[in-house]
Enzyme design. Structure first.
Site, mmCIF file in Angstrom:
data_model
loop_
_atom_site.group_PDB
_atom_site.id
_atom_site.type_symbol
_atom_site.label_atom_id
_atom_site.label_comp_id
_atom_site.label_asym_id
_atom_site.label_seq_id
_atom_site.Cartn_x
_atom_site.Cartn_y
_atom_site.Cartn_z
ATOM 1 N N ASP A 89 -0.265 5.244 0.973
ATOM 2 C CA ASP A 89 -0.554 6.204 2.040
ATOM 3 C C ASP A 89 -0.693 5.481 3.379
ATOM 4 O OD1 ASP A 89 -0.615 8.441 0.319
ATOM 5 O OD2 ASP A 89 -2.670 7.974 -0.260
ATOM 6 N N ASP B 279 -1.536 -0.755 6.021
ATOM 7 C CA ASP B 279 -1.774 -0.199 7.352
ATOM 8 C C ASP B 279 -3.244 -0.140 7.727
ATOM 9 O OD1 ASP B 279 -2.064 1.976 5.336
ATOM 10 O OD2 ASP B 279 -2.543 3.173 7.111
ATOM 11 N N ASP C 259 0.870 -1.173 0.000
ATOM 12 C CA ASP C 259 0.000 0.000 0.000
ATOM 13 C C ASP C 259 0.912 1.230 0.000
ATOM 14 O OD1 ASP C 259 -2.341 1.703 0.590
ATOM 15 O OD2 ASP C 259 -1.450 1.839 2.596
#
Length: 226
Positions: free
Chosen positions: A11, A171, A9
């Site tokens: 951001d 995250d 991922d």
């Protein structure tokens, strides 16, 4: 060794974009003269495509207002990126080194699955000098929003590497749910935008970027030694 696919991922995992995200979301709500939700609520939708995220944040508004907000967000984010450069969306400590360690492994192929646009992703990767490390780039322009597995399924198709030799690093719960839907394990990082309590479906958790290469080995070691 058999090839393996490691998908990141962006951001909240590779880079800390929360300053730009919060400011651009303020622009989006200002377009329709609506109050901006609290910071933690805005960050809770990071990872989703804008067309999904904004209606979640403003469910009482109309589709027309949502479309105007999406346009306002994109314009605000783009202007800040162009004004501030990569310094405004820095990489997390140790991430560059972790990516370089993994990229140097002959049997490891790196990819990205992100809710960002291709334009935004390429600006970040080129600005940070990381573009050449990633073989497959999957973005919101071409896929349904996370946690739909389309991004991961396409990454596997492009590389010819199956889910048993692939892992998703992210995250948010959207990343972990996407990985599960694609049939691959997920590694959750501890420095992003969702608390650890929301990342229960991850097969492994890491607290620092330096742990990532070892975590990838641990998650895929059974297949690597088969």
């Amino acid at each position: 060794m058999q090839p393996r696919l490691v998908i990141f991922d962006v951001d909240g995992t590779l880079s800390d974009s929360q300053g730009h995200i919060l400011a651009a979301m303020a622009d989006a709500f200002a377009v329709v003269d609506a109050p901006l939700p609290p910071r933690e609520v805005v960050l809770s939708i990071v990872g989703l495509s804008l067309e999904v995220a904004i209606p979640r944040l403003a469910p009482a508004l109309t589709p027309e207002q949502h479309a105007a907000m999406v346009a306002g967000y994109r314009a605000g984010f783009r202007s800040r990126r162009e004004a501030g450069g990569v310094a405004a969306t820095p990489l997390y400590p140790g991430i560059r080194e972790a990516v370089e360690v993994l990229a140097a492994q002959e049997h490891t192929v790196l990819g990205i699955a992100t809710g960002k646009s291709m334009r935004g992703l390429e600006a970040l990767l080129d600005g940070q000098g990381l573009r050449h490390h990633f073989f497959t780039l999957q973005v919101a322009d071409h896929h349904p929003s996370k946690p739909h597995p389309s991004m991961l399924l396409t990454a596997m198709s492009e590389t010819g590497i199956g889910p048993e030799r692939s892992v998703m690093i992210g995250d948010t719960s959207f990343d972990m749910d996407m990985a599960r839907a694609a049939g691959m394990p997920g590694i959750a990082v501890g420095w992003g935008y969702h608390p650890a309590t929301e990342l229960g479906s991850a097969i492994r958790h890491v607290a620092t970027a330096a742990e990532l290469p070892g975590a990838v080995d641990a998650v895929l070691e059974r297949e690597a030694t088969a």
